[in-house]
Scaffold this motif. Sequence first.
Motif, PDB file in Angstrom:
ATOM      1  N   ILE A  30       0.835  -1.204   0.000  1.00  0.00           N
ATOM      2  CA  ILE A  30       0.000   0.000   0.000  1.00  0.00           C
ATOM      3  C   ILE A  30       0.867   1.250   0.000  1.00  0.00           C
ATOM      4  CG2 ILE A  30      -1.694   1.314   1.331  1.00  0.00           C
ATOM      5  CD1 ILE A  30      -2.802  -1.381   2.298  1.00  0.00           C
ATOM      6  N   ALA A  31       1.935   1.239   0.793  1.00  0.00           N
ATOM      7  CA  ALA A  31       2.846   2.392   0.800  1.00  0.00           C
ATOM      8  C   ALA A  31       3.473   2.584  -0.573  1.00  0.00           C
ATOM      9  CB  ALA A  31       3.921   2.195   1.865  1.00  0.00           C
ATOM     10  N   ALA A  32       3.849   1.493  -1.235  1.00  0.00           N
ATOM     11  CA  ALA A  32       4.432   1.586  -2.573  1.00  0.00           C
ATOM     12  C   ALA A  32       3.421   2.139  -3.567  1.00  0.00           C
ATOM     13  CB  ALA A  32       4.926   0.205  -3.026  1.00  0.00           C
ATOM     14  N   ALA A  33       2.170   1.708  -3.465  1.00  0.00           N
ATOM     15  CA  ALA A  33       1.132   2.223  -4.369  1.00  0.00           C
ATOM     16  C   ALA A  33       0.958   3.724  -4.213  1.00  0.00           C
ATOM     17  CB  ALA A  33      -0.195   1.503  -4.091  1.00  0.00           C
ATOM     18  N   ALA A  34       1.138   4.205  -2.989  1.00  0.00           N
ATOM     19  CA  ALA A  34       0.957   5.636  -2.735  1.00  0.00           C
ATOM     20  C   ALA A  34       2.179   6.464  -3.123  1.00  0.00           C
ATOM     21  CB  ALA A  34       0.645   5.860  -1.255  1.00  0.00           C
ATOM     22  N   LEU A  35       3.370   5.906  -2.985  1.00  0.00           N
ATOM     23  CA  LEU A  35       4.579   6.710  -3.102  1.00  0.00           C
ATOM     24  C   LEU A  35       5.323   6.557  -4.423  1.00  0.00           C
ATOM     25  CD1 LEU A  35       6.011   6.176   0.501  1.00  0.00           C
ATOM     26  CD2 LEU A  35       4.700   8.129  -0.364  1.00  0.00           C
ATOM     27  N   LEU A  36       5.220   5.379  -5.072  1.00  0.00           N
ATOM     28  CA  LEU A  36       5.965   5.186  -6.314  1.00  0.00           C
ATOM     29  C   LEU A  36       5.284   5.907  -7.472  1.00  0.00           C
ATOM     30  CD1 LEU A  36       6.978   1.412  -6.080  1.00  0.00           C
ATOM     31  CD2 LEU A  36       8.375   3.435  -5.594  1.00  0.00           C
ATOM     32  N   PRO A  37       6.053   6.525  -8.357  1.00  0.00           N
ATOM     33  CA  PRO A  37       5.458   7.264  -9.473  1.00  0.00           C
ATOM     34  C   PRO A  37       5.038   6.330 -10.605  1.00  0.00           C
ATOM     35  CG  PRO A  37       7.833   7.403  -9.590  1.00  0.00           C
ATOM     36  CD  PRO A  37       7.525   6.642  -8.327  1.00  0.00           C
ATOM     37  N   ALA A  87     -12.221  10.447   4.696  1.00  0.00           N
ATOM     38  CA  ALA A  87     -11.868  11.477   5.678  1.00  0.00           C
ATOM     39  C   ALA A  87     -10.375  11.780   5.607  1.00  0.00           C
ATOM     40  CB  ALA A  87     -12.259  11.021   7.077  1.00  0.00           C
ATOM     41  N   CYS A  88      -9.555  10.750   5.499  1.00  0.00           N
ATOM     42  CA  CYS A  88      -8.110  10.962   5.381  1.00  0.00           C
ATOM     43  C   CYS A  88      -7.768  11.680   4.077  1.00  0.00           C
ATOM     44  CB  CYS A  88      -7.376   9.622   5.445  1.00  0.00           C
ATOM     45  SG  CYS A  88      -7.450   8.797   7.046  1.00  0.00           S
ATOM     46  N   ALA A  89      -8.434  11.271   2.989  1.00  0.00           N
ATOM     47  CA  ALA A  89      -8.164  11.885   1.687  1.00  0.00           C
ATOM     48  C   ALA A  89      -8.562  13.354   1.661  1.00  0.00           C
ATOM     49  CB  ALA A  89      -8.897  11.127   0.588  1.00  0.00           C
ATOM     50  N   ALA A  90      -9.613  13.700   2.417  1.00  0.00           N
ATOM     51  CA  ALA A  90     -10.052  15.096   2.466  1.00  0.00           C
ATOM     52  C   ALA A  90      -8.985  15.989   3.092  1.00  0.00           C
ATOM     53  CB  ALA A  90     -11.358  15.199   3.260  1.00  0.00           C
ATOM     54  N   VAL A  91      -8.165  15.433   3.957  1.00  0.00           N
ATOM     55  CA  VAL A  91      -7.124  16.214   4.636  1.00  0.00           C
ATOM     56  C   VAL A  91      -5.783  16.096   3.926  1.00  0.00           C
ATOM     57  CG1 VAL A  91      -5.875  16.526   6.813  1.00  0.00           C
ATOM     58  CG2 VAL A  91      -8.299  15.880   6.844  1.00  0.00           C
ATOM     59  N   TRP A  92      -5.414  14.853   3.540  1.00  0.00           N
ATOM     60  CA  TRP A  92      -4.065  14.610   3.004  1.00  0.00           C
ATOM     61  C   TRP A  92      -4.054  14.134   1.558  1.00  0.00           C
ATOM     62  CZ3 TRP A  92      -4.751  11.622   7.870  1.00  0.00           C
ATOM     63  CH2 TRP A  92      -4.395  12.361   8.990  1.00  0.00           C
ATOM     64  N   GLY A  93      -5.206  14.041   0.910  1.00  0.00           N
ATOM     65  CA  GLY A  93      -5.261  13.516  -0.447  1.00  0.00           C
ATOM     66  C   GLY A  93      -5.298  11.998  -0.440  1.00  0.00           C
ATOM     67  N   TRP A  94      -5.495  11.405  -1.635  1.00  0.00           N
ATOM     68  CA  TRP A  94      -5.656   9.955  -1.685  1.00  0.00           C
ATOM     69  C   TRP A  94      -4.403   9.221  -1.228  1.00  0.00           C
ATOM     70  CZ3 TRP A  94      -2.738   6.474  -4.459  1.00  0.00           C
ATOM     71  CH2 TRP A  94      -1.944   6.986  -5.493  1.00  0.00           C
ATOM     72  N   ARG A  95      -3.239   9.815  -1.480  1.00  0.00           N
ATOM     73  CA  ARG A  95      -2.006   9.172  -1.029  1.00  0.00           C
ATOM     74  C   ARG A  95      -1.953   9.127   0.496  1.00  0.00           C
ATOM     75  NH1 ARG A  95       1.250   8.790  -5.632  1.00  0.00           N
ATOM     76  NH2 ARG A  95       0.675  10.258  -7.280  1.00  0.00           N
ATOM     77  N   GLY A 115      -4.573   8.881   2.423  1.00  0.00           N
ATOM     78  CA  GLY A 115      -5.487   7.810   2.810  1.00  0.00           C
ATOM     79  C   GLY A 115      -4.817   6.455   2.707  1.00  0.00           C
ATOM     80  N   PHE A 116      -4.050   6.248   1.630  1.00  0.00           N
ATOM     81  CA  PHE A 116      -3.335   4.985   1.464  1.00  0.00           C
ATOM     82  C   PHE A 116      -2.269   4.803   2.543  1.00  0.00           C
ATOM     83  CE2 PHE A 116      -5.586   4.240  -2.250  1.00  0.00           C
ATOM     84  CZ  PHE A 116      -5.126   3.138  -2.962  1.00  0.00           C
ATOM     85  N   LEU A 117      -1.528   5.862   2.846  1.00  0.00           N
ATOM     86  CA  LEU A 117      -0.478   5.755   3.859  1.00  0.00           C
ATOM     87  C   LEU A 117      -1.062   5.498   5.243  1.00  0.00           C
ATOM     88  CD1 LEU A 117       1.988   8.545   2.675  1.00  0.00           C
ATOM     89  CD2 LEU A 117       2.279   6.059   2.499  1.00  0.00           C
ATOM     90  N   PHE A 118      -2.253   6.036   5.507  1.00  0.00           N
ATOM     91  CA  PHE A 118      -2.927   5.732   6.782  1.00  0.00           C
ATOM     92  C   PHE A 118      -3.224   4.241   6.872  1.00  0.00           C
ATOM     93  CE2 PHE A 118      -6.764   4.945   9.226  1.00  0.00           C
ATOM     94  CZ  PHE A 118      -6.471   5.575  10.432  1.00  0.00           C
ATOM     95  N   ALA A 119      -3.733   3.669   5.775  1.00  0.00           N
ATOM     96  CA  ALA A 119      -4.029   2.238   5.757  1.00  0.00           C
ATOM     97  C   ALA A 119      -2.751   1.415   5.908  1.00  0.00           C
ATOM     98  CB  ALA A 119      -4.749   1.869   4.459  1.00  0.00           C
TER      99      ALA A 119
END
Length: 417
Positions: A104-111, A171-179, A181-185
């Motif tokens: 999940i972290a890779a999905a959020a952070l890798l370009p 809720a997480c995406a509203a504050v930090w964006g979809w990435r 939300g993924f990093l929270f998970a």
Amino acid sequence: MSSTSEPIGLPAEAASGPRWSRETKVIALIAVAHFVSHVHIMLLPPLFGEVREAFGVSYIQIGLALTAFNVASALLQTPAGFLVDRIGPRAMLTGGLLLGAAAIAAAALLPGYWFFVIAYAFLGVANTVYHPADYTILSATVDHRRIGKAFSIHTFAGYLGSGVTPALVLACAAVWGWRGGFLFAAGLSFTIALLVIVAGSILPRVVHKPGQQPAKGETKVGLGLLLSAPILRNLLFFLCMAMATGGIQTFTVVGLEAIHGTTFSAANVALSGFLLCSAFGVLLGGIIADRTPHHERVAAVGFAFTSTMAILMAWVNMPAAVLVGVMSLGGLLNGMIQPSRDMMVRAVTPPGSFGKVFGFVSTGFNLGGMMGPLLYGWLMDRGEPRAIFMIVVGFFLLALVTAITRAKPQGTTVWTR
């Protein structure tokens, strides 16, 4: 039917404590892990739009990530079950949680889009460990008089994870964006992995006798078990359940609108009632499963009503309040089936083979997840929404046949603790 798999045992310090206290801790720990696995499953759908815009691709291309997830899970869940039986469920569960967090972290952070799809394939690999490891742990540690309730709490935790994830990640995406939300998970998964590491002494482990080597042909015996009629029957049962409930969960809203002109809000409330009552039905089903050995009768009652529910949805234009009531009751009875489903698998599984058997039959969920959307989407594109509900009825009835015609286990199985 026999197996050469190693027995499951408990560390001495865990086995010496009060049984009820130990069982409660084990059930709670496994339920939390199963909750996280459903957070992983439901993470992407609420964020489809934002992820699509971020990569500049189509919805079909984003959907490919979910396809990669299901294909990886379907192909590797049975091998994961063999590994659970060989190296132990605790190690596999911990590894699955850590791999899920990393994916999940890779999905959020890798370009790049393709990194996202590959990361989701690895998330599918992580998903393979939960059912084999969870059911192995519960079957090895919980008294047979309470195993139905243990299975129901495990399943309820998964339903709860699916239910809260959309609101949580949005809720997480509203504050930090979809990435974000993924990093929270990812952080949640990593935290639970640490919990399993720290508190994992209460979980069962594989016990190898000094100098003992795995028997030659162990894999062949395992494959013979998986390809036996009782296990294949349960695989078909899981596939039918996935096809039927997947059709209801995914196409109720658009289907009812196309057939009866049901409003979007009314159909969504009815679907929410189905999902919410399914979760509480699971808990009710756990109590029932511990009080009767006739699990096929429980399934028959549930399937009879859920089939009736689908027929009414296809052919009767119900007022909103009636629709909500019918689908809520259908959800309750659909949930009630789940613990009996698990008990039917357990009844035909020899000690030492829980991982491979539950991994194999759970592949039915992945197969249904791959085939169902394609079939039902094709019917919607052809303007045949009523056929969706009729096919759902067909799969419910086929699942009913597999349940009521199963061979009853002979004698009482002694479970290794």
